[in-house]
Design a protein around this motif. Structure first.
Motif, mmCIF file in Angstrom:
data_model
loop_
_atom_site.group_PDB
_atom_site.id
_atom_site.type_symbol
_atom_site.label_atom_id
_atom_site.label_comp_id
_atom_site.label_asym_id
_atom_site.label_seq_id
_atom_site.Cartn_x
_atom_site.Cartn_y
_atom_site.Cartn_z
ATOM 1 N N TYR A 19 92.699 9.432 -77.592
ATOM 2 C CA TYR A 19 92.796 10.219 -76.368
ATOM 3 C C TYR A 19 94.103 10.992 -76.286
ATOM 4 C CZ TYR A 19 88.494 8.042 -74.896
ATOM 5 O OH TYR A 19 87.193 7.630 -74.831
ATOM 6 N N LYS A 23 93.745 15.014 -76.139
ATOM 7 C CA LYS A 23 93.875 15.365 -74.719
ATOM 8 C C LYS A 23 93.852 16.875 -74.490
ATOM 9 C CE LYS A 23 96.759 14.730 -70.608
ATOM 10 N NZ LYS A 23 96.153 15.869 -69.985
ATOM 11 N N ASP A 27 91.236 18.819 -72.263
ATOM 12 C CA ASP A 27 91.719 19.559 -71.099
ATOM 13 C C ASP A 27 91.148 20.979 -71.078
ATOM 14 O OD1 ASP A 27 93.192 17.401 -70.192
ATOM 15 O OD2 ASP A 27 95.143 18.217 -70.814
ATOM 16 N N ASN A 32 87.881 14.734 -68.989
ATOM 17 C CA ASN A 32 88.692 13.590 -69.361
ATOM 18 C C ASN A 32 87.845 12.759 -70.323
ATOM 19 O OD1 ASN A 32 87.035 11.678 -67.876
ATOM 20 N ND2 ASN A 32 87.981 12.451 -66.021
ATOM 21 N N THR A 34 86.404 9.853 -70.137
ATOM 22 C CA THR A 34 85.192 9.257 -69.579
ATOM 23 C C THR A 34 84.097 10.305 -69.426
ATOM 24 O OG1 THR A 34 86.484 7.580 -68.410
ATOM 25 C CG2 THR A 34 84.238 7.973 -67.616
ATOM 26 N N GLU A 67 82.469 11.429 -61.891
ATOM 27 C CA GLU A 67 82.550 12.281 -63.084
ATOM 28 C C GLU A 67 81.291 13.131 -63.244
ATOM 29 O OE1 GLU A 67 85.251 12.824 -64.728
ATOM 30 O OE2 GLU A 67 86.349 11.234 -63.697
#
Length: 142
Positions: A19, A23, A27, A32, A34, A67
């Motif tokens: 992660y 990232k 992004d 994210n 999850t 989410e």
């Protein structure tokens, strides 16, 4: 040799590093980790329900709902009526494109780690981890 109890710690280290390294790419997709896993699950199991996603990924139902609602607003997925009050999830055209990008991010990262260590995707360790995970989760079916 370390005892087997350290395996969880080692897996957590891999998880965090993955992660950390990816990232910026996630992004750019407004995701994210999850959310990315949720989209992958919907891609793997079309018309899966929110509850099934939460069980499959071993995440809180509330987190999954939040989410999923965010990704619906991004036009990555849609909700369709399922059995009873159940809402099933489908990837949109945009969602399919994002899932392809997520797959490439994930594959590229793991292939790089494997090539650095000489471990192959058909290693007995990979099979053992998949077996343990299968014992914890189900295929998303109710």
């Amino acid at each position: 040799m370390k005892n087997i109890g350290y395996l969880a710690q080692d897996i957590s280290i891999l998880h965090r590093q993955y992660y950390k390294d990816t990232k910026e790419q996630f992004d750019q997709l407004k995701l994210n980790p999850t959310a990315a896993c949720i989209l992958l699950s919907i891609g793997d199991y079309p018309e899966i329900s929110q509850n099934q996603v939460a069980r499959l990924l071993v995440v809180d139902k509330g987190l999954a709902t939040r989410e999923i609602n965010k990704m619906q607003k991004l036009d990555y997925l849609s909700k369709v009526d399922g059995a009873g009050k159940t809402k099933n999830l489908l990837l949109t055209e945009t969602g399919h494109k994002v899932v392809d990008k997520i797959q490439h991010i994930r594959i590229d990262w793991w292939e790089a780690r494997f090539s650095e260590t000489g471990i192959s995707a058909d290693s007995p360790l990979v099979n053992a981890i998949e077996t343990v995970v299968a014992g914890i989760t189900d295929s998303g079916e109710e």
